[in-house]
Design a protein around this motif. Sequence first.
Motif, PDB file in Angstrom:
ATOM      1  N   GLU A  74      17.749 -16.241  62.712  1.00  0.00           N
ATOM      2  CA  GLU A  74      19.371 -16.220  62.593  1.00  0.00           C
ATOM      3  C   GLU A  74      19.731 -16.294  61.181  1.00  0.00           C
ATOM      4  O   GLU A  74      20.530 -15.312  60.921  1.00  0.00           O
ATOM      5  N   LEU A  75      18.980 -16.854  60.255  1.00  0.00           N
ATOM      6  CA  LEU A  75      19.372 -16.743  58.733  1.00  0.00           C
ATOM      7  C   LEU A  75      19.317 -15.361  58.324  1.00  0.00           C
ATOM      8  O   LEU A  75      19.989 -14.682  57.745  1.00  0.00           O
ATOM      9  N   LEU A  76      18.149 -14.614  58.978  1.00  0.00           N
ATOM     10  CA  LEU A  76      18.018 -13.254  58.468  1.00  0.00           C
ATOM     11  C   LEU A  76      18.854 -12.070  59.050  1.00  0.00           C
ATOM     12  O   LEU A  76      18.729 -11.068  58.597  1.00  0.00           O
ATOM     13  N   GLY A  77      19.383 -12.529  60.357  1.00  0.00           N
ATOM     14  CA  GLY A  77      20.117 -11.664  61.157  1.00  0.00           C
ATOM     15  C   GLY A  77      18.904 -10.715  61.911  1.00  0.00           C
ATOM     16  O   GLY A  77      19.391  -9.387  62.131  1.00  0.00           O
ATOM     17  N   VAL A 187      10.157   0.150  56.324  1.00  0.00           N
ATOM     18  CA  VAL A 187      10.445  -0.614  55.183  1.00  0.00           C
ATOM     19  C   VAL A 187      10.070  -2.133  55.424  1.00  0.00           C
ATOM     20  O   VAL A 187      10.721  -2.590  56.368  1.00  0.00           O
ATOM     21  N   HIS A 188       9.265  -2.923  54.802  1.00  0.00           N
ATOM     22  CA  HIS A 188       8.897  -3.871  54.819  1.00  0.00           C
ATOM     23  C   HIS A 188       9.260  -4.915  53.526  1.00  0.00           C
ATOM     24  O   HIS A 188       8.662  -4.269  52.585  1.00  0.00           O
ATOM     25  N   LEU A 189       9.941  -5.990  53.504  1.00  0.00           N
ATOM     26  CA  LEU A 189      10.326  -6.632  52.195  1.00  0.00           C
ATOM     27  C   LEU A 189       9.426  -7.821  52.263  1.00  0.00           C
ATOM     28  O   LEU A 189       9.151  -8.562  53.013  1.00  0.00           O
ATOM     29  N   ASP A 190       8.723  -8.065  51.079  1.00  0.00           N
ATOM     30  CA  ASP A 190       7.973  -9.197  50.624  1.00  0.00           C
ATOM     31  C   ASP A 190       9.080  -9.847  50.079  1.00  0.00           C
ATOM     32  O   ASP A 190       9.531  -9.929  49.054  1.00  0.00           O
ATOM     33  N   GLY A 191       9.536 -11.091  51.045  1.00  0.00           N
ATOM     34  CA  GLY A 191      10.865 -11.363  50.383  1.00  0.00           C
ATOM     35  C   GLY A 191      10.471 -13.261  50.498  1.00  0.00           C
ATOM     36  O   GLY A 191      11.182 -14.179  50.721  1.00  0.00           O
ATOM     37  N   ALA A 209      18.362  -8.082  54.974  1.00  0.00           N
ATOM     38  CA  ALA A 209      17.535  -7.805  55.818  1.00  0.00           C
ATOM     39  C   ALA A 209      17.383  -6.509  56.528  1.00  0.00           C
ATOM     40  O   ALA A 209      16.697  -6.211  56.900  1.00  0.00           O
ATOM     41  N   GLU A 210      18.872  -6.246  56.786  1.00  0.00           N
ATOM     42  CA  GLU A 210      19.231  -5.086  57.462  1.00  0.00           C
ATOM     43  C   GLU A 210      18.638  -3.933  57.073  1.00  0.00           C
ATOM     44  O   GLU A 210      18.525  -2.629  57.757  1.00  0.00           O
ATOM     45  N   LEU A 211      18.315  -3.943  55.594  1.00  0.00           N
ATOM     46  CA  LEU A 211      17.797  -2.607  54.915  1.00  0.00           C
ATOM     47  C   LEU A 211      16.292  -2.459  55.299  1.00  0.00           C
ATOM     48  O   LEU A 211      15.751  -1.271  54.975  1.00  0.00           O
ATOM     49  N   ALA A 232       9.809 -11.771  60.319  1.00  0.00           N
ATOM     50  CA  ALA A 232      11.007 -11.572  61.088  1.00  0.00           C
ATOM     51  C   ALA A 232      11.174  -9.986  61.337  1.00  0.00           C
ATOM     52  O   ALA A 232      10.880  -9.070  60.360  1.00  0.00           O
ATOM     53  N   GLY A 233      11.520  -9.589  62.414  1.00  0.00           N
ATOM     54  CA  GLY A 233      12.046  -8.246  62.515  1.00  0.00           C
ATOM     55  C   GLY A 233      12.242  -7.983  64.227  1.00  0.00           C
ATOM     56  O   GLY A 233      12.634  -9.170  64.827  1.00  0.00           O
ATOM     57  N   PRO A 234      12.011  -6.794  64.834  1.00  0.00           N
ATOM     58  CA  PRO A 234      12.334  -6.644  66.031  1.00  0.00           C
ATOM     59  C   PRO A 234      11.763  -7.459  67.178  1.00  0.00           C
ATOM     60  O   PRO A 234      10.335  -7.795  66.792  1.00  0.00           O
ATOM     61  N   GLU A 235      11.745  -7.674  68.112  1.00  0.00           N
ATOM     62  CA  GLU A 235      10.991  -8.302  69.314  1.00  0.00           C
ATOM     63  C   GLU A 235       9.879  -7.916  69.417  1.00  0.00           C
ATOM     64  O   GLU A 235       8.856  -8.676  69.406  1.00  0.00           O
ATOM     65  N   ASP A 236       9.588  -6.478  69.662  1.00  0.00           N
ATOM     66  CA  ASP A 236       8.434  -5.988  70.024  1.00  0.00           C
ATOM     67  C   ASP A 236       7.271  -6.013  68.597  1.00  0.00           C
ATOM     68  O   ASP A 236       6.164  -6.256  69.007  1.00  0.00           O
TER      69      ASP A 236
END
Length: 377
Positions: A74-77, A187-191, A209-211, A232-236
């Motif tokens: 939720e925080l990351l959308g 694209v993967h973010l090391d956040g 995160a949307e980027l 975090a990412g898509p469900e699959d």
Amino acid sequence: MTHASDAVPTPDPRERRFAALRRCDRLLSGVRPQNLRERLAALATDAETAYDLDQRPDIYGDGVVRALEQRVAELLGKPDAAFFPTGTMAQQAALQCWAERSGSRTVAMHPLAHPEVHERKAYSRLSGLHAVWPTTAPRIPTAEELRDSGEQFGTLMLELPLREAGFILPSWEELVAATTALDGTHVHLDGARLWESVYHLGHSLPEIAELADSVYVSFYKTLGGISGAALAGPEDFVRDAKSWRHRYGGQLFQQWPAALSALAGLDRELPRLESYVGHAKVVATALAEAVADTPGARVNPEPPHTHQFQLWLPHPAEALNEANVRLAEEQGLGLFGPWGGRDLPGLSMTEVTVASAALDWTPKEITEAMTAFLTYL
């Protein structure tokens, strides 16, 4: 005659520093160390408002762990998230998943990125991936560098902020350009420290995160949790990442202490981060002024992009660590964490982390404390 058994044992440097900082009246960098009893008591107190403690402990990732995953998503959308015991494992799972989807085992990352510097090349040794470096400059690659890298890659990993370069962040425009430079590239973010990056970037966590297709965040680096991370990412993608988590040995029977401390950290630290980032600029300016006449000394970057930055001084790390501990022991002032030698000859570096304990330090007090620190050298 003196026997070897009569000699006073040399104290472990880590134990000496731990004891000295615990007794300090004031801390400029980091948080006050806690022993096990204090850490347990703090967790019990913080967890009262973080989660319903009348619920049963988690079993293989349900309960409080699942609540944490949903909170992060939720925080990351993002649609979903998966808890991992370590960030290293989370990064491996993410890169594996995108390699399978893209059909490419090549990942573009920075030579100062965490997988290159701190993970013993796990992406190569365990996952069979190959890295390319679009740039060696201390920043994220530009869109032109990504397009002209000379080698195709299926995944782009960006570390925000780039810790080893001084917790450096791009501008929002530079980040958008990099993440949209190539069609069909994941694209993967090391956040790990994404929480505090929103203020420099000027955009919210979901907008950042949307980027990216996936985002990794840490629960202990900024939030003060015991350990752990989330992907975090898509469900699959999250479903597949959990399969890789199991393969890597991360399907722990119970992880409720780490999950509780993460939830508590989100509640406690996220509202404070803007004040930390703002005061870091005050601290950095005062330190820079205090060492302005010292050849080679510098703050990096100036001003800081987050609540963390580097301080470089032209002294051996051993001497700086000793001065740091003596100042804490004798004057009750804890200024810095450990000092270490890096790639610049004749210089040592420490990472300054401005947190709640530093907020009441004035520039004058910082300058005076720094002057006192330098006298021990």
